[in-house]
Design an enzyme around this catalytic site. Sequence first.
Site: not given
Length: 286
Positions: A232, A220
């Site tokens: 995601g 991230e």
Amino acid sequence: MGADVEKIPFTKMQGAGNDYVYLNGFTQEVKEPGELAVRISDRHFGVGSDGLVIVGPSAVADIRMRMFNADGTEAEMCGNASRCVAKFAHDAGLTRKKIIRLETGAGVKTVELKFSGGEVIGATVDMGEPVLKPGLIPVAMPGQGPGITGEAIEVGGQEYRFTAVSMGNPHAVVMVENPDALDLPVLGPQFENHPWFPRRVNTEFVQVLGRDRIRMRVWERGAGETLACGTGACAALVACVLNGLTDREALVGLRGGELKIRWDAADNHVYMSGPAVTVFEGVYFY
């Protein structure tokens, strides 16, 4: 303890292992949230988390969330945090609604709470439509077309294939044979800071297990590797569908648990379902 020390009540929550510190913005003012995020997220000298989330009032929805990464940068959206924000708001009596409209940096999202024995145990979030136009993600790739699906990118001297998706924040989804074999502390920052991504990028390394199941690791932007990433997981499913690898609904296995993701063909929205758990409450001395 000096008189100038500020006492900040907080709640530690996690969704599939993606953990944040949550503050009640209705009752407390945070003057420097980015600085506080860095300090409170430290896993040795702070509470320990992937970042800081402030739950406050909204002029356009029921609740507003502001989310700061562990490095102090503010992010537009976090899927796992959005479920926890809804639980936080319900448990704190900020709203009694079971379907909550949540203002984020990526627009207003709808969150439907899931209950067991009267307790909120999770939620389903309408994450909206995936953004596939490179300029809006954003991706600044030479010779790019109207979308980026399975395109070549050189990172760390090796060629990978990636699909670009925004779920309110930028994602590069990379198909791999075995996510566990990757040296993510090295590879993750190379993707995050690649010059093709002007606002940096979140990167998902995805292994397809079947038409209805995938597994992934995620790096991230601003936080490093996390146990889960809701946006995601959504981007990963969209990328798998675009590449013809899965159906439009699948379980996404992450290091912190599973999320159920569905890309609805009728409204083009992506729906994410998963847990929301309160870990503990406390007071942070700032």
